[in-house]
Design a protein around this motif. Structure first.
Motif, mmCIF file in Angstrom:
data_model
loop_
_atom_site.group_PDB
_atom_site.id
_atom_site.type_symbol
_atom_site.label_atom_id
_atom_site.label_comp_id
_atom_site.label_asym_id
_atom_site.label_seq_id
_atom_site.Cartn_x
_atom_site.Cartn_y
_atom_site.Cartn_z
ATOM 1 N N VAL A 87 -2.163 64.072 -45.273
ATOM 2 C CA VAL A 87 -3.206 63.602 -46.200
ATOM 3 C C VAL A 87 -4.218 64.707 -46.458
ATOM 4 O O VAL A 87 -4.667 64.914 -47.596
ATOM 5 C CB VAL A 87 -3.902 62.360 -45.626
ATOM 6 C CG1 VAL A 87 -5.113 61.986 -46.466
ATOM 7 C CG2 VAL A 87 -2.933 61.184 -45.545
ATOM 8 N N ALA A 88 -4.566 65.452 -45.422
ATOM 9 C CA ALA A 88 -5.577 66.511 -45.565
ATOM 10 C C ALA A 88 -5.118 67.624 -46.504
ATOM 11 O O ALA A 88 -5.946 68.337 -47.081
ATOM 12 C CB ALA A 88 -5.917 67.093 -44.197
ATOM 13 N N ARG A 89 -3.805 67.793 -46.654
ATOM 14 C CA ARG A 89 -3.271 68.850 -47.508
ATOM 15 C C ARG A 89 -2.744 68.290 -48.832
ATOM 16 O O ARG A 89 -1.881 68.890 -49.476
ATOM 17 C CB ARG A 89 -2.163 69.598 -46.764
ATOM 18 C CG ARG A 89 -2.675 70.337 -45.531
ATOM 19 C CD ARG A 89 -1.549 71.089 -44.839
ATOM 20 N NE ARG A 89 -1.037 72.176 -45.661
ATOM 21 C CZ ARG A 89 -1.542 73.405 -45.679
ATOM 22 N NH1 ARG A 89 -2.587 73.703 -44.915
ATOM 23 N NH2 ARG A 89 -1.020 74.341 -46.437
ATOM 24 N N THR A 90 -3.297 67.160 -49.260
ATOM 25 C CA THR A 90 -2.869 66.508 -50.498
ATOM 26 C C THR A 90 -3.963 66.611 -51.546
ATOM 27 O O THR A 90 -4.926 65.836 -51.520
ATOM 28 C CB THR A 90 -2.531 65.031 -50.242
ATOM 29 O OG1 THR A 90 -1.540 64.945 -49.214
ATOM 30 C CG2 THR A 90 -2.002 64.370 -51.504
ATOM 31 N N PRO A 91 -3.866 67.554 -52.483
ATOM 32 C CA PRO A 91 -4.906 67.689 -53.500
ATOM 33 C C PRO A 91 -4.831 66.563 -54.533
ATOM 34 O O PRO A 91 -3.758 66.002 -54.786
ATOM 35 C CB PRO A 91 -4.583 69.041 -54.142
ATOM 36 C CG PRO A 91 -3.104 69.188 -53.966
ATOM 37 C CD PRO A 91 -2.797 68.556 -52.635
ATOM 38 N N PHE A 92 -5.989 66.208 -55.094
ATOM 39 C CA PHE A 92 -6.107 65.235 -56.178
ATOM 40 C C PHE A 92 -5.631 63.841 -55.768
ATOM 41 O O PHE A 92 -5.264 63.028 -56.605
ATOM 42 C CB PHE A 92 -5.346 65.719 -57.427
ATOM 43 C CG PHE A 92 -5.626 67.161 -57.752
ATOM 44 C CD1 PHE A 92 -6.872 67.561 -58.187
ATOM 45 C CD2 PHE A 92 -4.637 68.119 -57.579
ATOM 46 C CE1 PHE A 92 -7.139 68.890 -58.471
ATOM 47 C CE2 PHE A 92 -4.887 69.454 -57.845
ATOM 48 C CZ PHE A 92 -6.145 69.843 -58.298
ATOM 49 N N ARG A 93 -5.672 63.572 -54.463
ATOM 50 C CA ARG A 93 -5.185 62.293 -53.962
ATOM 51 C C ARG A 93 -6.023 61.135 -54.486
ATOM 52 O O ARG A 93 -5.480 60.095 -54.886
ATOM 53 C CB ARG A 93 -5.181 62.301 -52.434
ATOM 54 C CG ARG A 93 -4.602 61.038 -51.802
ATOM 55 C CD ARG A 93 -4.489 61.198 -50.289
ATOM 56 N NE ARG A 93 -3.899 60.017 -49.673
ATOM 57 C CZ ARG A 93 -4.587 58.963 -49.286
ATOM 58 N NH1 ARG A 93 -5.903 58.946 -49.438
ATOM 59 N NH2 ARG A 93 -3.968 57.929 -48.739
ATOM 60 N N ASN A 94 -7.325 61.304 -54.502
ATOM 61 C CA ASN A 94 -8.184 60.219 -54.973
ATOM 62 C C ASN A 94 -7.945 59.927 -56.449
ATOM 63 O O ASN A 94 -7.863 58.772 -56.867
ATOM 64 C CB ASN A 94 -9.656 60.566 -54.726
ATOM 65 C CG ASN A 94 -10.008 60.556 -53.258
ATOM 66 O OD1 ASN A 94 -9.333 59.915 -52.442
ATOM 67 N ND2 ASN A 94 -11.067 61.277 -52.899
ATOM 68 N N GLU A 95 -7.838 61.001 -57.231
ATOM 69 C CA GLU A 95 -7.623 60.810 -58.665
ATOM 70 C C GLU A 95 -6.276 60.145 -58.940
ATOM 71 O O GLU A 95 -6.175 59.221 -59.749
ATOM 72 C CB GLU A 95 -7.686 62.149 -59.393
ATOM 73 C CG GLU A 95 -7.455 62.014 -60.888
ATOM 74 C CD GLU A 95 -7.488 63.346 -61.608
ATOM 75 O OE1 GLU A 95 -7.241 63.346 -62.821
ATOM 76 O OE2 GLU A 95 -7.746 64.373 -60.955
#
Length: 319
Positions: A145-153
């Motif tokens: 999860v920490a290495r997942t960019p744009f996760r919130n979007e």
């Protein structure tokens, strides 16, 4: 090569562990050249290096370009320079957008397979298809999860929770991406867009081989090892009047340098397009990841850092 502009770094943001986004805008606040989903730009950094970065923002936007850069400690230093030296307010030279990874024009269902930083062009594609109401599914595989960019979007309701699937290497096996299952579930006629690290892409391509009646589109960030050194061929430089031989295992760029020429190069892996050269006559052994299938079929240009002439043939370049 694309037109080079001087743009301002308007904003920098940390998107995930080791990944930062960079927003470029026109210095005078004007409109930028348009782009299409899947396009990339050339970014010129200190020392003359040029690197290609996919645009991740909405292709309807004309006021900005947004890229993301993964910091690679073992790389050649460009990503570290972008992370450590580039600051908001700085000006950088940026090439106008070019698309070697376009969305097809049809209405067929699309499946986007992203590994790590490979999300960048696929995020632009997701935005485009969401805007035009086209059916798509996005599978996004990362280490954690920490290495997942744009996760919130990506998790926002605008994309639809049934369209976006996150897969993580850490934790329970159920979190990990099952490429075989994804391939088995593809409907005939599906267009699959694949981007990410080579290991991920090789695994996905292997799984997709068993899928019938699909179209696979790929975007590579690093070149694969060349299968063989290639045989010798004859080389003619039309403007310079030089006639020579390119030996097996030696690139055209190396031969040009031996004759006192300094061709423009950057990645020397067949990815960036900096060394794109017009071919006047001859058969080309294309080994790049830059030209599209249509461009290769024309036979009038090549990347001289990796591509070659066919064995025992004569290749004439506009040099």
């Amino acid at each position: 090569m694309s037109e080079v502009m001087e743009l301002m770094v308007n904003r920098i943001a940390d998107e995930a562990e080791g990944i930062r986004s960079f927003e470029f805008t026109d210095i005078a606040g004007g409109l930028l050249p348009p782009f299409t989903a899947g396009a990339h730009i050339d970014v010129h950094v200190a020392g003359g290096s040029v690197r290609q970065y996919s645009l991740l923002n909405d292709d309807r936007e004309r006021h900005r370009y947004v890229i993301a850069v993964l910091r690679e400690e073992a790389g050649r230093g460009v990503s570290r320079h972008m992370h450590d030296r580039v600051k908001p307010g700085m000006r950088l030279k940026v090439g106008s957008p070019r698309n070697a990874f376009p969305l097809d024009d049809g209405k067929a269902p699309a499946v986007l397979l992203a590994g790590g930083i490979g999300i960048t062009p696929l995020l632009a594609m997701a935005r485009h298809m969401q805007a035009c109401g086209r059916s798509f599914t996005l599978h996004f595989a990362t280490r954690s999860v920490a290495r997942t960019p744009f996760r919130n979007e990506l998790g926002q309701h605008a994309f639809g929770s049934s369209r976006i699937f996150f897969h993580y290497d850490d934790g329970p096996p159920a979190q990990r991406i099952d490429l075989v299952a994804i391939a088995a579930a593809l409907a005939p006629g599906t267009h699959v867009y694949l981007c990410g690290p080579r290991g991920f892409m090789d695994a996905a391509s292997g799984a997709l081989q068993s899928s019938n009646d699909i179209t696979l589109h790929t975007e590579y960030f690093a070149a694969a090892p060349v299968a063989g050194p290639g045989d010798a061929f004859r080389l003619v430089l039309a403007r310079s009047g030089i006639q020579t031989v390119v030996p097996a295992g030696v690139s055209i760029v190396e031969v040009l340098r031996q004759h006192g020429l300094q061709p423009p190069v950057s990645c020397e892996q067949g990815i960036c397009g900096t060394c794109l050269t017009r071919v006047m006559t001859g058969e080309i052994d294309h080994r790049d990841h830059y030209l599209s299938a249509t461009e290769r079929a024309c036979g009038d240009r090549m990347l001289v850092c990796v591509s070659r002439g066919n064995p025992d043939s004569t290749l004439t370049l506009d040099l």
